[in-house]
Design an enzyme around this catalytic site. Structure first.
Site, PDB file in Angstrom:
ATOM      1  N   TYR A   1     -13.877  -2.292  10.334  1.00 38.08           N
ATOM      2  CA  TYR A   1     -12.526  -1.729  10.186  1.00 38.08           C
ATOM      3  C   TYR A   1     -11.751  -1.869  11.488  1.00 38.08           C
ATOM      4  O   TYR A   1     -10.621  -2.362  11.513  1.00 38.08           O
ATOM      5  CB  TYR A   1     -12.612  -0.254   9.790  1.00 38.08           C
TER       6      TYR A   1
ATOM      7  N   LYS B   1      -8.394  -4.217  12.409  1.00 38.92           N
ATOM      8  CA  LYS B   1      -7.162  -3.646  12.952  1.00 38.92           C
ATOM      9  C   LYS B   1      -6.829  -4.249  14.321  1.00 38.92           C
ATOM     10  O   LYS B   1      -5.652  -4.354  14.691  1.00 38.92           O
ATOM     11  CB  LYS B   1      -7.293  -2.128  13.056  1.00 38.92           C
TER      12      LYS B   1
ATOM     13  N   GLY C   1      -0.386   8.035   1.121  1.00 38.91           N
ATOM     14  CA  GLY C   1      -0.537   8.070   2.566  1.00 38.91           C
ATOM     15  C   GLY C   1       0.621   7.554   3.371  1.00 38.91           C
ATOM     16  O   GLY C   1       1.797   7.791   3.051  1.00 38.91           O
TER      17      GLY C   1
ATOM     18  N   ASP D   1      -3.193  -6.498  -6.336  1.00 35.23           N
ATOM     19  CA  ASP D   1      -4.472  -6.034  -5.787  1.00 35.23           C
ATOM     20  C   ASP D   1      -4.885  -7.023  -4.701  1.00 35.23           C
ATOM     21  O   ASP D   1      -5.377  -8.115  -5.005  1.00 35.23           O
ATOM     22  CB  ASP D   1      -5.523  -5.955  -6.892  1.00 35.23           C
TER      23      ASP D   1
ATOM     24  N   SER E   1      -4.518   0.381  14.154  1.00 32.62           N
ATOM     25  CA  SER E   1      -5.233   1.649  14.229  1.00 32.62           C
ATOM     26  C   SER E   1      -5.632   1.959  15.664  1.00 32.62           C
ATOM     27  O   SER E   1      -5.866   1.047  16.465  1.00 32.62           O
ATOM     28  CB  SER E   1      -6.492   1.598  13.361  1.00 32.62           C
TER      29      SER E   1
ATOM     30  N   GLY F   1       0.823  -1.202   0.000  1.00 30.35           N
ATOM     31  CA  GLY F   1       0.000   0.000   0.000  1.00 30.35           C
ATOM     32  C   GLY F   1       0.855   1.248   0.000  1.00 30.35           C
ATOM     33  O   GLY F   1       0.611   2.180   0.765  1.00 30.35           O
ATOM     34  N   SER F   2       1.842   1.272  -0.906  1.00 32.82           N
ATOM     35  CA  SER F   2       2.936   2.249  -0.788  1.00 32.82           C
ATOM     36  C   SER F   2       2.897   3.388  -1.797  1.00 32.82           C
ATOM     37  O   SER F   2       3.897   4.079  -1.989  1.00 32.82           O
ATOM     38  CB  SER F   2       4.268   1.505  -0.923  1.00 32.82           C
ATOM     39  N   THR F   3       1.760   3.611  -2.449  1.00 28.66           N
ATOM     40  CA  THR F   3       1.701   4.702  -3.418  1.00 28.66           C
ATOM     41  C   THR F   3       1.002   5.949  -2.877  1.00 28.66           C
ATOM     42  O   THR F   3       0.987   6.985  -3.538  1.00 28.66           O
ATOM     43  CB  THR F   3       0.970   4.245  -4.704  1.00 28.66           C
TER      44      THR F   3
ATOM     45  N   GLY G   1       1.852   4.584   3.730  1.00 24.90           N
ATOM     46  CA  GLY G   1       2.747   3.645   3.061  1.00 24.90           C
ATOM     47  C   GLY G   1       3.830   4.352   2.274  1.00 24.90           C
ATOM     48  O   GLY G   1       5.018   4.016   2.376  1.00 24.90           O
TER      49      GLY G   1
END
Length: 331
Positions: free
Chosen positions: A218, A222, A78, A125, A205, A74-76, A80
């Site tokens: 969610y 977490k 925020g 994905d 989270s 998830g590094s593209t 990440g």
């Protein structure tokens, strides 16, 4: 006069019989006070050690401590992306994992040119489920992975009631927030154990601090990551592996871009870059931390609140955010 004498004698007898209990209560009170003072002193030291001293003592050699390469999911965007950039500042080579090839290429090129490290990327994905992991395992098999950052995750479009969530959203929350970290760890951990060093960072989270309505699934996903991280650390610490559960509260990221409350309150909601700078400095120091001192204050307050009060406040805030989300969606 005789009545006064009798009362005086009675009082002395009562005082004599109660003196033992008074002394016992005094001892209990003194012990409680000492414990509180020691606890406060320890908490203060821990906060300084975690959030202040690392910033003053300079950079840790993460390559020497853990290894040459880091995998960040998830590094593209925020957290990440910011975390990957922060690791690159320490000289760590980066393997980016996300679903958009175009974004991966752009971020990979930017990190490589800016921080002069090697970069690579894997298109994946995580909502697709089990089918994508064999390809990831094959792509990573010859790499010396020192750090794994399980950051990929999805949030609701905005806070919402459980029955309003679609079945697709529920499955995505399970596949992306839970299964991805579990399977990525299963792929990377054997190599770390073999060389007897490595670090795994799981982005949990602050929503798992206490039950948080309208973040139900969610927060539950977490909470899984938080439990998974802490148990795994104790399981593999003797083999040189450090596992950290990061429990950030809200930040000004794309995930919460619909909210004017978050975007206009930088004092309470840091940018992803500000958060990552603090979070990386806690690596190797704490197995469970918010990663950021302002969030640590929020966590401490949250733990002190009765569950009903936390839930009432969270529900009130969630309704505000939901209203903002619906308004943004309607534009």
């Amino acid at each position: 006069m005789a009545a006064v004498d009798r009362f005086s004698l009675l009082y002395r007898e009562i005082s004599r019989s109660c003196s033992f209990y008074i002394e016992a209560l005094a001892i209990v009170g003194a012990w409680y006070t000492v414990r509180k003072v020691v606890s406060l002193a320890w908490d203060t030291y821990s906060a300084l050690r975690l959030h202040v001293i690392p910033k003053l003592s300079g950079k840790v050699d993460l390559v020497k401590k853990y290894g040459k390469w880091a995998v960040v999911t998830g590094s593209t965007d925020g957290f990440g992306k910011a975390y990957a950039e922060e690791l690159a500042k320490h000289g760590v080579n980066i393997i980016l994992v996300s679903r958009s090839k175009e974004k991966l290429q752009a971020v990979s090129r930017s990190i490589s040119e800016t921080y002069k490290v090697e970069t690579d990327f894997i298109v994946a994905d995580f909502s697709k489920g089990p089918e994508l992991y064999p390809a990831i395992k094959e792509a990573l098999k010859d790499r010396e992975i020192g750090i794994l950052v399980n950051n990929v995750g999805i949030f609701y479009t905005y806070p919402d009631y459980f029955t309003n969530l679609s079945e697709d959203m529920l499955w995505d929350l399970i596949h992306v927030n839970i299964a991805s970290a579990t399977m990525m760890t299963h792929i990377v951990l054997p190599g770390m154990v073999k060389k007897r060093k490595g670090a795994i960072v799981n982005l949990s989270s602050g929503a798992c601090c206490q039950p948080t309505p309208m973040f139900t699934v969610y927060g539950a996903s977490k909470s899984y990551l938080d439990y998974f991280s802490r148990a795994l650390h104790y399981e593999y610490a003797s083999k040189g592996i450090f596992v950290q559960s990061l429990t950030p509260f809200m930040a000004a990221t794309k995930m919460l871009s619909f909210s004017s409350t978050v975007s206009t309150s930088p004092i309470f909601f840091p940018t992803a870059e500000e958060y990552a700078s603090h979070a990386v400095s806690t690596l190797g120091l704490s197995i469970r931390t918010t990663g950021y001192w302002k969030h640590a204050i929020q966590w401490t307050v949250g733990e002190c609140l009765p569950e009903w009060m936390w839930a009432w406040f969270a529900l009130h805030l969630s309704r505000i955010l939901r209203k903002q989300g619906l308004a943004a969606k309607g534009k």
